[in-house]
Design a protein around this motif. Structure first.
Motif, PDB file in Angstrom:
ATOM      1  N   VAL A 102      62.679 -36.944  26.858  1.00 54.96           N
ATOM      2  CA  VAL A 102      63.781 -36.814  25.638  1.00 54.96           C
ATOM      3  C   VAL A 102      65.057 -37.697  26.550  1.00 54.96           C
ATOM      4  O   VAL A 102      65.389 -37.174  27.743  1.00 54.96           O
ATOM      5  CB  VAL A 102      64.113 -35.301  25.312  1.00 54.96           C
ATOM      6  CG1 VAL A 102      65.283 -35.456  24.444  1.00 54.96           C
ATOM      7  CG2 VAL A 102      62.917 -34.742  24.825  1.00 54.96           C
ATOM      8  N   PRO A 130      68.802 -42.002  22.902  1.00 59.78           N
ATOM      9  CA  PRO A 130      67.673 -42.251  22.295  1.00 59.78           C
ATOM     10  C   PRO A 130      67.473 -43.742  21.996  1.00 59.78           C
ATOM     11  O   PRO A 130      66.328 -44.173  21.968  1.00 59.78           O
ATOM     12  CB  PRO A 130      67.610 -41.383  21.080  1.00 59.78           C
ATOM     13  CG  PRO A 130      68.353 -40.167  21.201  1.00 59.78           C
ATOM     14  CD  PRO A 130      69.535 -40.489  22.028  1.00 59.78           C
ATOM     15  N   GLU A 131      68.407 -44.219  21.678  1.00 56.17           N
ATOM     16  CA  GLU A 131      68.523 -45.691  21.443  1.00 56.17           C
ATOM     17  C   GLU A 131      68.217 -46.601  22.752  1.00 56.17           C
ATOM     18  O   GLU A 131      67.886 -47.630  22.575  1.00 56.17           O
ATOM     19  CB  GLU A 131      69.946 -46.326  20.882  1.00 56.17           C
ATOM     20  CG  GLU A 131      71.204 -46.262  21.915  1.00 56.17           C
ATOM     21  CD  GLU A 131      71.712 -44.953  22.050  1.00 56.17           C
ATOM     22  OE1 GLU A 131      71.215 -43.868  21.423  1.00 56.17           O
ATOM     23  OE2 GLU A 131      72.894 -45.153  22.517  1.00 56.17           O
ATOM     24  N   ALA A 169      65.367 -45.785  24.471  1.00 59.64           N
ATOM     25  CA  ALA A 169      63.963 -46.109  24.441  1.00 59.64           C
ATOM     26  C   ALA A 169      63.153 -47.406  24.391  1.00 59.64           C
ATOM     27  O   ALA A 169      63.744 -48.011  23.533  1.00 59.64           O
ATOM     28  CB  ALA A 169      63.397 -44.939  23.416  1.00 59.64           C
ATOM     29  N   PHE A 189      58.617 -41.520  24.788  1.00 62.86           N
ATOM     30  CA  PHE A 189      59.970 -41.052  24.313  1.00 62.86           C
ATOM     31  C   PHE A 189      59.996 -40.250  22.975  1.00 62.86           C
ATOM     32  O   PHE A 189      59.303 -40.319  22.029  1.00 62.86           O
ATOM     33  CB  PHE A 189      60.840 -42.206  24.175  1.00 62.86           C
ATOM     34  CG  PHE A 189      61.035 -43.019  25.375  1.00 62.86           C
ATOM     35  CD1 PHE A 189      61.818 -42.511  26.434  1.00 62.86           C
ATOM     36  CD2 PHE A 189      60.214 -44.112  25.487  1.00 62.86           C
ATOM     37  CE1 PHE A 189      61.907 -43.369  27.581  1.00 62.86           C
ATOM     38  CE2 PHE A 189      60.598 -45.079  26.763  1.00 62.86           C
ATOM     39  CZ  PHE A 189      61.348 -44.558  27.771  1.00 62.86           C
ATOM     40  N   SER A 190      60.281 -38.857  23.319  1.00 66.22           N
ATOM     41  CA  SER A 190      60.467 -37.888  22.199  1.00 66.22           C
ATOM     42  C   SER A 190      61.685 -37.358  21.631  1.00 66.22           C
ATOM     43  O   SER A 190      62.534 -37.441  22.835  1.00 66.22           O
ATOM     44  CB  SER A 190      59.490 -36.686  22.556  1.00 66.22           C
ATOM     45  OG  SER A 190      58.208 -37.206  22.959  1.00 66.22           O
ATOM     46  N   ALA A 191      61.846 -36.937  20.683  1.00 63.97           N
ATOM     47  CA  ALA A 191      63.092 -36.248  20.068  1.00 63.97           C
ATOM     48  C   ALA A 191      63.241 -34.871  20.770  1.00 63.97           C
ATOM     49  O   ALA A 191      64.358 -34.400  21.274  1.00 63.97           O
ATOM     50  CB  ALA A 191      63.363 -36.221  18.486  1.00 63.97           C
TER      51      ALA A 191
END
Length: 564
Positions: A495, A499-500, A502, A529-531
């Motif tokens: 995580v 996140p952008e 990733a 890549f996970s939320a």
């Protein structure tokens, strides 16, 4: 090895070995070196060009006496910890014997470890000296993880330049030469309860756990080499495992020195053609390696050469898949016998090569309990044995296991308590398995999440701790995924704080981060890549959910043995 003793009933042989190595006057240097014929070959040390140099027991004794005196001049004595951060070499063997000749304790360090992992183990063991290859010396320099004024001295193998960079460092050659003026003539005799190895093993949570190995554990190591590997006086034995880890140290070095068998040590890294060449050129008759070695040979395009002389092949470190033996019988001329053990115990369950114990190999089975151990399968929740074929906790009844020596982890009573049950009656392996009506054991999975890749046990927590320190990572988890060659490989679920970011570039950056800050072999082969990560109500990450998710995503067909 005395041929007469090998004719004994295995149970009597265990009693004999336990008595020998538990003796109050037991001396490691005597047991592993000085008692053998000085003209006998201890090792053929093979370099990258495949040139071999023979090291006799007489030469090992002479040089280790000199190096022991040199270590003593650096302040090393009985009980002191001396680490090695070195690959396989004649110098490595001399250093080990010198450490034990003084009654000091060896701390093995894997050369693929990064600086932080090394510093943690040196601090945890309170090592006074580190003997390292010149290529490893930079990892001991002061930095983010290593103190400016470390408590250990450094002895460098193979390089004046590396030693000159550290004012407290000296060369291996200078220590050896200095000690030769007045070598240590009397080997320390400390008895079976004295420590001689201080090794770290990885788990799923917390820091690496320290296992202090007593001299009497030599009875267990000797028993395995005799019963499991089945060495004979006329063998040429090669254990290809790295001595920075338990199996390679216990059985690639110590086990062969126990028996006095003619052994091979390859200084070069693994490569299929080199492996075949060494097997043929050195006329190896007894070979032991991790399943990944056999799988790599199987997957290579190189045809096995003529001239192989193998009569025994053994495997340990992870479950051996049946396809290896489907190939090995035709390619190597022998079946590969699977064996099972742990750093905390030595080897426990084997398909034994010793003719007194040999039984047909069952596909997928790790064999039967070795003499000196009583293996059982306990219910997962209660300390009672389960029926034939039921999966439960693989355990060992200590009252009927004279080869047992592990009493707990150094300075970790909580983790130590987890390894025993029934008021100390049972030693718990931490693995799940079953036993059939013939007494053959089958590995099912680990109770914890330790990852076994190419025979190396990797604690997820250690890798996760490194990844979590990356400035762009919010949290992470790592799991094992089946791999045809390595058995298992690491994949990470991450995580990100942003996140952008990733993508492939971030994946590569995280992989390099692990390589340089933990170990070159332990980086995640893929980064997902996970939320968010699946967790229990108390906040503990549920790795089994990730494993199931990975199994169902279509990129792998199934999760293999040991990863459920």
């Amino acid at each position: 090895m005395d041929i007469k003793t090998t004719l004994l009933d295995p149970r009597l042989r265990v009693t004999e070995l336990v008595s020998q190595y538990s003796d109050p006057s037991a001396s490691v240097a005597w047991l592993l070196c000085d008692r053998h014929n000085p003209q006998s070959v201890a090792y053929e040390v093979v370099d990258a060009t495949l040139e071999a140099k023979r090291l006799t027991y007489g030469e090992l004794k002479r040089q280790s006496e000199a190096f022991a005196a040199g270590l003593a001049s650096l302040g090393i004595g009985k009980g002191d910890r001396v680490a090695t951060l070195a690959g396989k070499s004649q110098e490595f063997l001399i250093a080990l014997m010198a450490i034990w000749r003084l009654g000091a304790v060896h701390v093995p360090l894997f050369t693929a470890f990064a600086q932080a992992a090394i510093a943690l183990r040196l601090a945890g063991s309170h090592a006074k000296v580190v003997i390292c290859d010149s290529a490893q010396a930079a990892k001991l320099a002061p930095g983010e993880d290593t103190p400016e004024n470390p408590s250990w001295r450094v002895v460098v193998i193979g390089g004046e330049q590396a030693a000159s960079a550290d004012p407290l460092a000296v060369t291996f050659e200078s220590v050896l030469k200095g000690g030769a003026q007045q070598p240590v003539s009397a080997a320390a005799s400390l008895g079976g309860d004295a420590p001689f190895i201080h090794i770290f093993t990885s788990g799923t949570t917390g820091r690496p756990k320290a296992v202090v190995v007593p001299i009497r554990a030599l009875a267990t190591f000797h028993s395995y080499v005799e019963f499991g590997i089945g060495v004979r006086d006329d063998d040429v034995y090669w254990c290809a495992a790295d001595p920075g880890w338990g199996y390679g140290l216990y059985f690639g070095v110590i086990g062969s020195l126990c028996t006095g068998v003619h052994s091979v040590l390859l200084k070069a890294g693994f490569e299929p053609l080199t492996t075949y060449r060494v097997l043929v050129d050195r006329k190896v008759t007894n070979f032991a390696a991790a399943p990944t070695v056999y799988r790599s040979l199987l997957c290579s395009e190189i045809e096995p050469p003529p001239g192989l002389a193998l009569r025994c092949a053994s495997s340990a470190g992870e479950p051996l898949t049946p396809d290896v033996n489907e190939w090995a019988v035709g390619a190597l001329g022998v079946e590969v016998f699977d064996h099972y053990g742990q750093t905390e115990a030595g080897m426990l369950i084997n398909n034994h090569h010793d003719p007194r114990l040999a039984r047909p190999v069952k596909a997928g089975s790790m064999g039967v309990a070795m003499p000196g151990w009583k293996a059982v399968v306990l219910d997962r929740d209660n300390d009672v044995e389960v029926g034939v074929g039921e999966v439960g906790r693989v355990a060992f009844e200590l009252t009927e296991s004279p080869l047992a020596w592990f009493k707990g982890y150094e300075d970790d009573s909580a983790k130590s308590a987890e390894r025993f049950a029934g008021d100390g009656r049972w030693y718990l392996s931490g693995d799940l398995g079953r036993v059939d009506e013939d007494g053959y054991f089958f590995f099912s999975s680990r109770e914890d999440d330790v990852i076994i890749m190419a025979g190396y046990r990797i604690g997820p927590f250690e890798v996760e701790s490194v990844i979590a320190a990356h400035p762009d990572v919010a949290e992470c988890a790592v799991i094992a995924v089946p791999d045809k060659v390595r058995g298992e490989v690491i994949e990470a679920y991450v995580v990100l704080r942003r996140p952008e970011k990733a993508g492939p570039e971030m994946e590569h950056d995280i992989q390099q981060w692990v390589k340089t800050r933990y170990a070159a072999h332990a980086y995640p082969r893929q980064v997902h890549f996970s939320a968010e990560l699946p967790k229990t109500p108390s906040g503990k990450i549920q790795r089994f959910v990730l494993r199931e998710q990975r199994k169902k995503d279509g990129s792998i067909a199934s999760i293999g043995a040991g990863t459920n």
